[in-house]
Design a protein around this motif. Structure first.
Motif, PDB file in Angstrom:
ATOM      1  N   THR A  34       1.114  -1.175  -0.415  1.00 41.25           N
ATOM      2  CA  THR A  34       0.112  -0.079   0.295  1.00 41.25           C
ATOM      3  C   THR A  34       0.893   1.527   0.284  1.00 41.25           C
ATOM      4  O   THR A  34       2.715   1.645   0.215  1.00 41.25           O
ATOM      5  CB  THR A  34      -1.028  -0.468   1.779  1.00 41.25           C
ATOM      6  N   SER A  35       0.278   2.396  -0.523  1.00 36.17           N
ATOM      7  CA  SER A  35       1.126   3.588  -0.334  1.00 36.17           C
ATOM      8  C   SER A  35       0.091   4.925   0.270  1.00 36.17           C
ATOM      9  O   SER A  35      -0.089   5.795  -0.213  1.00 36.17           O
ATOM     10  CB  SER A  35       1.207   4.172  -2.118  1.00 36.17           C
ATOM     11  N   TYR A  36      -0.749   3.968   0.994  1.00 37.39           N
ATOM     12  CA  TYR A  36      -1.858   4.997   1.632  1.00 37.39           C
ATOM     13  C   TYR A  36      -1.516   6.257   2.557  1.00 37.39           C
ATOM     14  O   TYR A  36      -0.098   5.734   3.724  1.00 37.39           O
ATOM     15  CB  TYR A  36      -2.873   3.387   2.805  1.00 37.39           C
ATOM     16  N   ALA A  37      -1.747   6.998   2.567  1.00 38.55           N
ATOM     17  CA  ALA A  37      -0.856   7.955   3.451  1.00 38.55           C
ATOM     18  C   ALA A  37      -1.076   7.626   4.646  1.00 38.55           C
ATOM     19  O   ALA A  37       0.214   8.325   5.653  1.00 38.55           O
ATOM     20  CB  ALA A  37      -2.186   9.415   3.296  1.00 38.55           C
ATOM     21  N   GLY A  38      -1.119   7.124   5.617  1.00 41.35           N
ATOM     22  CA  GLY A  38      -1.452   7.307   7.366  1.00 41.35           C
ATOM     23  C   GLY A  38      -0.686   5.806   7.743  1.00 41.35           C
ATOM     24  O   GLY A  38      -0.607   4.682   8.537  1.00 41.35           O
ATOM     25  N   LYS A  39      -0.399   4.968   6.174  1.00 49.76           N
ATOM     26  CA  LYS A  39       0.648   3.804   6.522  1.00 49.76           C
ATOM     27  C   LYS A  39       1.744   4.095   7.897  1.00 49.76           C
ATOM     28  O   LYS A  39       1.965   3.163   8.658  1.00 49.76           O
ATOM     29  CB  LYS A  39       1.643   3.581   5.004  1.00 49.76           C
ATOM     30  N   SER A  40       2.406   5.089   8.343  1.00 50.50           N
ATOM     31  CA  SER A  40       3.488   5.102   8.799  1.00 50.50           C
ATOM     32  C   SER A  40       2.677   5.213  10.183  1.00 50.50           C
ATOM     33  O   SER A  40       3.115   4.262  11.056  1.00 50.50           O
ATOM     34  CB  SER A  40       4.558   6.533   8.923  1.00 50.50           C
ATOM     35  N   TRP A  41       1.481   5.655  10.496  1.00 52.98           N
ATOM     36  CA  TRP A  41       0.833   5.973  11.936  1.00 52.98           C
ATOM     37  C   TRP A  41       0.766   4.308  12.163  1.00 52.98           C
ATOM     38  O   TRP A  41       0.822   4.015  13.407  1.00 52.98           O
ATOM     39  CB  TRP A  41      -0.550   6.460  11.605  1.00 52.98           C
TER      40      TRP A  41
END
Lengths: 224, 210
Positions: A34-41
């Protein structure tokens, strides 16, 4: 030496592995692609058990499973027994504190599969599941094995969370790590020493064998 | 085959419109970064773009409303580094493209393709035990296994020494004569393009020069 704590620990580790590994596979595969924006969270949240003191995690889990919590009340209403200080409660806690040990190696393994290989699977006419089962899963196998071994070994040795959530009930929640503490507190150093040595040997052998196996697998593929 | 590809988010911006002759070998030539691999990936369905239109034999593969998934396109694709499955033998790699066939037919067909690509005797070897030229042949055998209408080759000979390359040029011509499919290959080597292809398209900065 009392074998019950070791059997209980092995049982807990096995059930944790069976519950956690499929969940870790799905989560890790999703995180790897995924390249979902909230991935790092999400990755940060899943890695929390690595940095939080076990007592902090154990405290929150105890509150979440206690007889006053919605989860604890629902469990008691369904099964007639409290969730905290039970084997089921221990399994839930064990699954949660092992999440990073299971997810991270599998995620790294999926991320290491070259994009060209994934695309080649599509060009070969494979469906998503065919590509997952025949190509990605075998290629991620070393990471999956590492995750399984780390989860198993970590569950065998976990102390803080187990003590907070399960207490020290022989035959129900007294794992080998708790039993060692219990024997040492009552000056039974012979039993504490024997159990510690056994845990040391089991952990060392498990990890060394899996590392050797993974290394052999990786060597075979490295030249590709 | 009608090919009209626009990729706004690609670097460089890609805007080409061209007819690819059916049954011939076409070479997309251009310097590195000119966008030729993006064209190949769009044809394979590996790049999604609503502004592109790709039509083969009156079947729309891609336009504003349709994106035919890669697995449903009649293609064989040899990527630049071959994309072989490292855990499967040469035979296993070719069989992986034939999962729609019953097991016995699959084995038979994979053997035929390996024979066509001149890699008999290497069936049980893993990609890590193959030379560059052998890997290239296995990748080619896998790409032709499903008898595709369109064979896409991305810099297929770039990692191979000159002597082997010359031999493989002849083999590609022989394969093309036997299979009769349309081949589109990408290369930055003009000499290689003229040796292999009957139709040349030069791309620079995402646009066709000739």
């Amino acid at each position: 030496m009392d074998a019950n704590p070791l059997i209980l620990s092995a049982h807990l580790a096995l059930v944790t592995l069976l519950v956690l590994l499929p969940l870790a596979l799905v989560t890790a595969r999703w995180l790897a692609s995924t390249s979902y924006a909230g991935k790092s969270w999400i990755e940060g949240l899943l890695a929390l058990p690595l940095v939080l003191p076990p007592t902090v995690l154990g405290f929150y889990l105890l509150v979440a499973m206690g007889s006053q919590s919605p989860l604890g009340q629902a469990f008691a209403a369904l099964f007639g027994t409290p969730l905290a200080f039970s084997f089921t409660g221990l399994v839930i806690a064990s699954v949660i504190f092992n999440i990073p040990f299971a997810v991270q190696p599998v995620q790294r393994a999926f991320e290491a599969i070259p994009q060209e290989v994934r695309e080649a699977a599509q060009c070969c006419g494979m469906t998503y599941w065919q590509a997952f089962l025949r190509i990605e899963l075998p290629l991620a196998w070393p990471g999956i094995l590492s995750a399984a071994v780390m989860t198993f070994a970590h569950t065998l040795g976990e102390f803080g969370v187990v003590l907070m959530v399960g207490g020290n009930i022989p035959g129900e929640t007294q794992t080998i790590a708790i039993a060692i503490y219990d024997r040492a507190q009552s000056f039974d150093h012979a039993s504490a020493g024997a159990m510690s040595f056994l845990l040391l040997v089991i952990s060392l052998v498990t990890i060394a064998v899996s590392y050797g196996f993974v290394e052999r697998l990786m060597k075979k593929r490295r030249a590709t | 085959m009608t090919l009209s590809i626009k990729l706004k988010h690609a670097a460089p911006f890609l805007d080409i419109c061209v007819e690819i002759p059916i049954g011939k070998i076409t070479a997309l030539v251009g310097p590195s970064g000119s966008g030729k691999t993006s064209v190949l990936r769009a044809m394979a369905g590996l790049l999604r773009t609503q502004e592109s239109r790709i039509v083969l034999d009156n079947l729309v593969w891609n336009d504003a409303a349709i994106h035919l998934p890669t697995r449903h396109r009649s293609i064989g694709f040899v990527p630049q580094h071959y994309g072989l499955f490292p855990h499967l033998t040469a035979q296993g790699n070719v069989e992986a493209a034939l999962l729609h066939l019953p097991a016995t037919t699959r084995v038979q067909r994979a053997r035929e393709c390996l024979k066509l690509s001149h890699v008999e005797g290497l069936e049980t070897r893993l990609p890590s035990d193959l030379s560059g030229g052998q890997k290239q042949r296995v990748a080619l055998a896998r790409a032709i296994a499903r008898s595709p209408q369109l064979l896409l080759l991305d810099e297929p000979f770039s990692a191979i020494d000159y002597a082997t390359r010359k031999h493989l040029y002849a083999e590609l011509h022989r394969l093309h004569a036997e299979l009769g499919c349309t081949i589109v290959l990408v290369t930055h080597d003009a000499d290689e393009a003229t040796r292999l292809a009957s139709h040349l398209i030069q791309i620079q900065q995402g646009r066709i020069i000739f």
